[in-house]
Design an enzyme around this catalytic site. Structure first.
Site, short mmCIF file in Angstrom:
data_model
loop_
_atom_site.label_atom_id
_atom_site.label_comp_id
_atom_site.label_asym_id
_atom_site.label_seq_id
_atom_site.Cartn_x
_atom_site.Cartn_y
_atom_site.Cartn_z
N TYR A 151 -7.47 9.66 7.16
CA TYR A 151 -8.23 8.97 6.12
C TYR A 151 -7.66 7.58 5.91
O TYR A 151 -6.45 7.36 6.02
CB TYR A 151 -8.15 9.73 4.79
N GLU B 149 -8.34 24.48 -18.59
CA GLU B 149 -9.76 24.16 -18.80
C GLU B 149 -9.99 23.24 -20.00
O GLU B 149 -11.07 22.67 -20.14
CB GLU B 149 -10.57 25.45 -18.96
#
Ligand SMILES: [Zn+2]
Ligand SMILES: [Zn+2]
Length: 399
Positions: A305, A378
């Site tokens: 990348y 979360e």
């Protein structure tokens, strides 16, 4: 109410929805280029919101478009969809139901935040300007298995064109940063990386008579230790560079000199010039070692990348927006990471802003990405949602 206040309120309202989406993705992880079920869930959700949906891009890629009532800029948000070949150790009701596969890099968070932002902005459609493109990309984790990057496929399919987007955003969960905080890099965000293959071709001989052969194991050992020393001696130490060899193989039997050894490694850098310099140093020294030892030494390199860079102007605007929606205290700079990310390809095409979302439960140590214990908090989801929705709405010209 002003637009950002409305986004903040709606993000709290949508938190439960985004959490249930995250759990749904977490239960059903799929490996790179196998995101069939995930793509179906994403496409159905976007279609249910009334977005124009395109599927089957570069495999299982999905794009949803939301057109606001007023004219404005086109802006895009990218989420990656793939999971990893990791066996989850975290016990929860939404534990992975696929043995040996786990969302251990937080891409379940990335997707649910993107879908949540699509839903939130759809609710605000009458107040918005511009066009919003939600890009769900397969196969971010492609390498090291050797698969092609999902981002390149999506770009070849023209997901940033017609019309060309003015800005693309993306985030990655950060397990070393507390929930409620985001971090950004003003310039380079993540390293460029190359896959290196070093081959040492010697000459087999009886282990009792090494002088009759060329010991590929011994030459490899010299090569490895030389390479490590060279990086600190010859590269300006202010330029971060990492070279790690993760695989070595060669030889057949304990009492026969190895004829051939192969080493595979990963080179990471924050400047293209450093990459060129390191490869030149390696070639020069390996040629010297080959001459001295009589072995043939080959070096093959392949870019994995490119370096991921934020656009300076967009970064300035984005940091201001994040400060307004999250509070300036929660938005700070960060050193570039030596990991790499195929969002870099998007950033090569159009102005991009990529940032990190804290997912560590305060007071804990957090767990590493890609580990079987990875358990992002979360409570970070509404922060991600606020950030994504605000960046998109304001950049498109909705205020
Ligand atoms: Zn990953
Ligand atoms: Zn990731």
């Amino acid at each position: 109410m002003d637009l950002l206040a409305e986004i903040k309120n709606l993000a709290e309202v949508e938190a439960a929805e985004v959490t249930s989406l995250r759990r749904e993705f977490h239960r059903h992880p799929e490996l790179s280029h196998h995101e069939e079920r995930t793509a179906r869930v994403v496409a159905e959700y976007l279609a249910g919101l009334g977005l124009e949906v395109r599927t089957g891009i570069a495999g299982y890629g999905v794009v949803g478009r939301l057109r606001a009532s007023r004219a404005g800029k086109s802006v895009a948000y990218r989420a990656d969809m793939d999971a990893l070949p990791v066996t989850e150790k975290v016990e929860s009701p939404w534990r992975s139901q696929t043995t040996g596969v786990m969302h251990a890099c937080g891409h379940d968070f990335h997707m649910s935040i993107a879908l949540g932002a699509a839903r939130l902005l759809t609710k605000l459609k009458d107040r918005l300007a511009g066009e919003y493109r939600f890009i769900f990309q397969p196969a971010e984790e492609g390498p090291p298995k050797g698969d092609a990057s999902g981002a390149l496929g999506m770009l070849k399919a023209g997901v940033l064109e017609n019309p060309s987007v003015a800005a693309v955003f993306g985030l990655h969960v950060a397990p070393s940063l507390d929930v409620g905080h985001v971090r950004y890099c003003p310039d380079v965000v993540m390293a460029g990386s190359d896959h290196l293959v070093l081959t040492v071709q010697g000459k087999a001989a009886h282990g009792a008579t090494p002088y009759r052969g060329v010991d590929a194991v011994l030459v490899s050992a010299h090569a490895l230790t030389q390479i490590k020393a060279l990086l600190t001696q010859e590269v300006d130490t202010r330029n971060p560079v990492v070279l790690s060899f993760g695989r070595i193989s060669g030889g057949n039997r304990f009492n026969i000199l190895a004829e051939r050894v192969e080493l595979e490694g990963s080179l990471r850098y924050l400047k293209e010039s450093v990459r060129e310099q390191v490869l030149a140093i390696l070639r020069r020294h390996l040629a010297g070692l080959a001459k001295a030892s009589g072995a043939k030494i080959g070096l093959a390199t392949k870019s994995i990348y490119p370096i991921l860079k934020n656009d300076p102007r967009l970064t300035g605007q984005a940091v201001e927006i994040l400060g307004r929606v999250l509070g300036a205290k929660r938005v700070k700079t960060h050193l570039p990471a030596m990991g790499s990310e195929d969002f870099a390809y998007f950033a090569q095409k159009v102005p991009a802003f990529y940032f990190f979302l804290g997912v560590r439960t305060p007071g804990t140590r957090g767990q590493a990405l890609h580990s079987p214990d990875f358990n992002p908090d979360e409570a970070a989801l509404p922060y991600g949602l606020k950030a994504a929705a605000a960046l998109l709405a304001v950049t498109a010209g909705s205020e």
